[in-house]
Design an enzyme around this catalytic site. Structure first.
Site, PDB file in Angstrom:
ATOM      1  CE  LYS A  13      -2.442  -0.649   3.938  1.00 38.61           C
ATOM      2  NZ  LYS A  13      -1.796  -2.005   4.257  1.00 38.61           N
ATOM      3  NE  ARG A  88      -4.314   0.496  10.932  1.00 39.39           N
ATOM      4  CZ  ARG A  88      -3.320  -0.242  10.326  1.00 39.39           C
ATOM      5  NH1 ARG A  88      -3.359  -1.356   9.749  1.00 39.39           N
ATOM      6  NH2 ARG A  88      -2.322   0.513  10.080  1.00 39.39           N
ATOM      7  NE  ARG A 127       9.712  -7.091   3.689  1.00 41.68           N
ATOM      8  CZ  ARG A 127       8.573  -6.313   3.735  1.00 41.68           C
ATOM      9  NH1 ARG A 127       7.744  -5.558   2.725  1.00 41.68           N
ATOM     10  NH2 ARG A 127       7.939  -6.160   4.946  1.00 41.68           N
ATOM     11  NE  ARG A 161      10.701  -4.061   9.144  1.00 41.10           N
ATOM     12  CZ  ARG A 161       9.460  -3.381   8.700  1.00 41.10           C
ATOM     13  NH1 ARG A 161       9.656  -2.585   7.625  1.00 41.10           N
ATOM     14  NH2 ARG A 161       8.355  -3.771   9.427  1.00 41.10           N
ATOM     15  NE  ARG A 172       2.448  -7.379   9.597  1.00 42.95           N
ATOM     16  CZ  ARG A 172       3.938  -7.304   9.371  1.00 42.95           C
ATOM     17  NH1 ARG A 172       4.609  -6.654  10.542  1.00 42.95           N
ATOM     18  NH2 ARG A 172       4.530  -7.834   8.629  1.00 42.95           N
TER      19      ARG A 172
END
Ligand SMILES: [Zn+2]
Length: 229
Positions: A13, A88, A127, A161, A172
């Site tokens: 996003k 949200r 990642r 991360r 999530r």
């Protein structure tokens, strides 16, 4: 044109909002950025938000709405805005509708970025980045050309991360499905939803969003979009 971008964390996003900001001269209202900016600027709302975040609590809706209202009044003119990370929940969506109505504005379109959970987990959980120059990599999609050596600066240090791991991404996603997906129904009733394939590459997603904005996109939410497995 006032837009909301909907999609789970990791769907891209922020990237798409930035591209829209540049290509369509829309103002990007990212609640995360706004909160950080308000805290840094030490505004009244910023101080309140800072205290709450320091205690590890969620910033309440009225405070976030206050921030959005502040920003909209400051630079909400021009070509419109893109909301990224808000609303949200249904309560937040209703508050946003009220806020816009009070200002004689309305939401024009909601872009829903559809993802498949397993694909998104693979994408986010793989990642990592060069610790020295920041070049982004991925275990599957973009490994360094020479294993363990950065393509760009030839250093051998990499960072991952902590919240880019499967467990965090799955939780999530669960929160997103439970809380945010009802928003798709809410906005479908207002006939504002356009769906794009959030699993496509950045340029393809950008093109699909462009088509939606120009009135050529897929209308409504796709039903039963779950990927088998
Ligand atoms: Zn590097």
């Amino acid at each position: 044109m006032n837009l909301v971008l909907l999609g789970p964390p990791g769907a891209g996003k922020g990237t798409q909002a930035k591209l829209l900001e540049d290509s369509r001269s829309l103002v990007k209202l990212s609640t995360g950025d706004m909160l950080r900016a308000a805290v840094a600027a030490g505004t009244e709302l910023g101080r309140k938000a800072g205290d709450i975040m320091e205690r590890g609590q969620l910033v309440p809706d009225d405070l976030v709405i206050g921030l959005i209202a502040e920003r909209m009044d400051k630079d909400g003119g021009g070509h419109g805005f893109i909301l990224d990370g808000f609303p949200r929940t249904i309560a937040q969506a209703e508050a946003l509708d009220r806020l816009l109505k009070e200002r004689g504005k309305k939401l024009d379109m909601v872009i829903a970025m559809e993802v498949d959970d397993d694909g998104l987990v693979a994408r986010v959980a793989g990642r990592f980045a060069c610790a020295f120059c920041g070049e982004g990599y991925h275990d599957i999609y973009k490994p360094p050309k020479v294993e363990g050596v950065c393509d760009r600066c030839s250093s051998a240090g990499f960072l991952r991360r902590q919240d880019d791991n499967e467990e965090v991404v799955r939780s999530r996603l669960e929160a997103y499905h439970a809380q945010t997906e009802p928003l798709i129904d809410y906005y479908t009733r207002q006939d504002k939803v356009r769906t794009v394939d959030g699993m496509a590459d950045i340029a393809t997603v950008q093109k699909e969003i462009g088509r939606a904005l120009d009135g050529e996109g897929r209308k409504g939410a796709k039903n039963g979009a779950k990927t088998p497995g």
